[in-house]
Design a protein around this motif. Sequence first.
Motif, PDB file in Angstrom:
ATOM      1  N   PRO A  44     -13.160  21.723 -42.310  1.00 13.24           N
ATOM      2  CA  PRO A  44     -12.249  21.920 -41.178  1.00 13.24           C
ATOM      3  C   PRO A  44     -13.024  21.957 -39.859  1.00 13.24           C
ATOM      4  O   PRO A  44     -13.979  22.729 -39.709  1.00 13.24           O
ATOM      5  N   LEU A  45     -12.653  21.095 -38.929  1.00 12.28           N
ATOM      6  CA  LEU A  45     -13.366  20.981 -37.661  1.00 12.28           C
ATOM      7  C   LEU A  45     -12.415  21.319 -36.516  1.00 12.28           C
ATOM      8  O   LEU A  45     -11.500  20.539 -36.216  1.00 12.28           O
ATOM      9  N   PRO A  46     -12.626  22.470 -35.878  1.00 10.53           N
ATOM     10  CA  PRO A  46     -11.753  22.826 -34.751  1.00 10.53           C
ATOM     11  C   PRO A  46     -11.963  21.896 -33.566  1.00 10.53           C
ATOM     12  O   PRO A  46     -12.964  21.161 -33.489  1.00 10.53           O
ATOM     13  N   ALA A  47     -11.027  21.952 -32.639  1.00  6.07           N
ATOM     14  CA  ALA A  47     -11.062  21.040 -31.483  1.00  6.07           C
ATOM     15  C   ALA A  47     -12.327  21.205 -30.669  1.00  6.07           C
ATOM     16  O   ALA A  47     -12.860  20.226 -30.129  1.00  6.07           O
ATOM     17  N   ARG A  48     -12.865  22.434 -30.572  1.00  8.99           N
ATOM     18  CA  ARG A  48     -14.055  22.655 -29.749  1.00  8.99           C
ATOM     19  C   ARG A  48     -15.264  21.916 -30.322  1.00  8.99           C
ATOM     20  O   ARG A  48     -16.140  21.481 -29.577  1.00  8.99           O
ATOM     21  N   ARG A  49     -15.326  21.741 -31.649  1.00 11.78           N
ATOM     22  CA  ARG A  49     -16.441  20.995 -32.230  1.00 11.78           C
ATOM     23  C   ARG A  49     -16.314  19.504 -31.934  1.00 11.78           C
ATOM     24  O   ARG A  49     -17.311  18.823 -31.677  1.00 11.78           O
ATOM     25  N   TRP A  50     -15.108  18.978 -31.974  1.00 13.77           N
ATOM     26  CA  TRP A  50     -14.888  17.589 -31.581  1.00 13.77           C
ATOM     27  C   TRP A  50     -15.275  17.387 -30.121  1.00 13.77           C
ATOM     28  O   TRP A  50     -15.972  16.422 -29.782  1.00 13.77           O
ATOM     29  N   LEU A  51     -14.812  18.296 -29.271  1.00 13.70           N
ATOM     30  CA  LEU A  51     -15.109  18.186 -27.845  1.00 13.70           C
ATOM     31  C   LEU A  51     -16.607  18.296 -27.593  1.00 13.70           C
ATOM     32  O   LEU A  51     -17.190  17.506 -26.835  1.00 13.70           O
ATOM     33  N   GLY A  52     -17.249  19.275 -28.231  1.00 18.66           N
ATOM     34  CA  GLY A  52     -18.683  19.473 -28.030  1.00 18.66           C
ATOM     35  C   GLY A  52     -19.497  18.283 -28.494  1.00 18.66           C
ATOM     36  O   GLY A  52     -20.421  17.838 -27.801  1.00 18.66           O
TER      37      GLY A  52
END
Length: 287
Positions: A117-125
């Motif tokens: 599971p990858l939260p949005a902040r990891r995608w953004l980062g």
Amino acid sequence: MRLVLLTVLTMTAFAANSVLNRAAVGHGHIGAVDFAVVRLLAGAVMLGLLVAGRRALTGQAVWPGRRGRIAGPPSLLVYLFGFSLAYGALDAGTGALILFGTVQITMFAGALAAREPLPARRWLGAGVAFLGLVYLLAPGSAAAGSLRHAALMAAAGIGWGFYSLSARGTRDPLGATAWNFILAVPVAGLVVAFLPAPSPDAPAAPAGLLLAVVSGAVTSGLGYALWYAILPGLGAARGGVAQLSVPVLALAGGMAFLGEPLTLRFALASVLVIGGVAAAVRPPRQP
């Protein structure tokens, strides 16, 4: 306070690998392949002695198990050879930033492939860090002047990313690292055996050999051992944040010891890469 000081010492050791490699290879004291091989040998000896000493003191098994032994040595060699070859042209700070950003993006891709599971902040980062690398390598930059060396450092980052992914979940990271170094030695020997013979008029100088031994035994071998000793106290999140300092420390070392300049492009790219990774590794807020 002790944990903070040990963390600073460890990050300095990691950054010193860039400075030592650039000083040895970039200044012509030793060939890139020779540096990588000597670094590997020195690291294998140091880590082997540490594991043997731990066995004598605590009785802990020397062999860490088969998990990661297949992927570990090859990915370690990709990192070592790519790292050394890249520093034939790249500055210490630039190389460290490319390596650092590529490692983090590779691990993000690994998590994605494993369907974590990858939260949005990891995608953004991850996206911001990738943009930072693109900006660093864009036409007009110093790194763009030697894209082959930048690609070699990116390959080293991918190698280290796969190495890190293969080591996840191991119960004995120090033992696993020691055996990966040891098992990589004969493979490196085969690689060197099939390479063209080095030029006879460019032998490895004593200074280059010394820098390679220090990089392998001290800043790699002892550095990794210290890192695994303090990581349980730091935790994964703080450990990830601590590594954000490595490219900055490598840049500082390159400026202090090698006379390398600080450019505006590097500063802006650092903000993007380090800021993106910081956002990605930041732990979620507790309710």
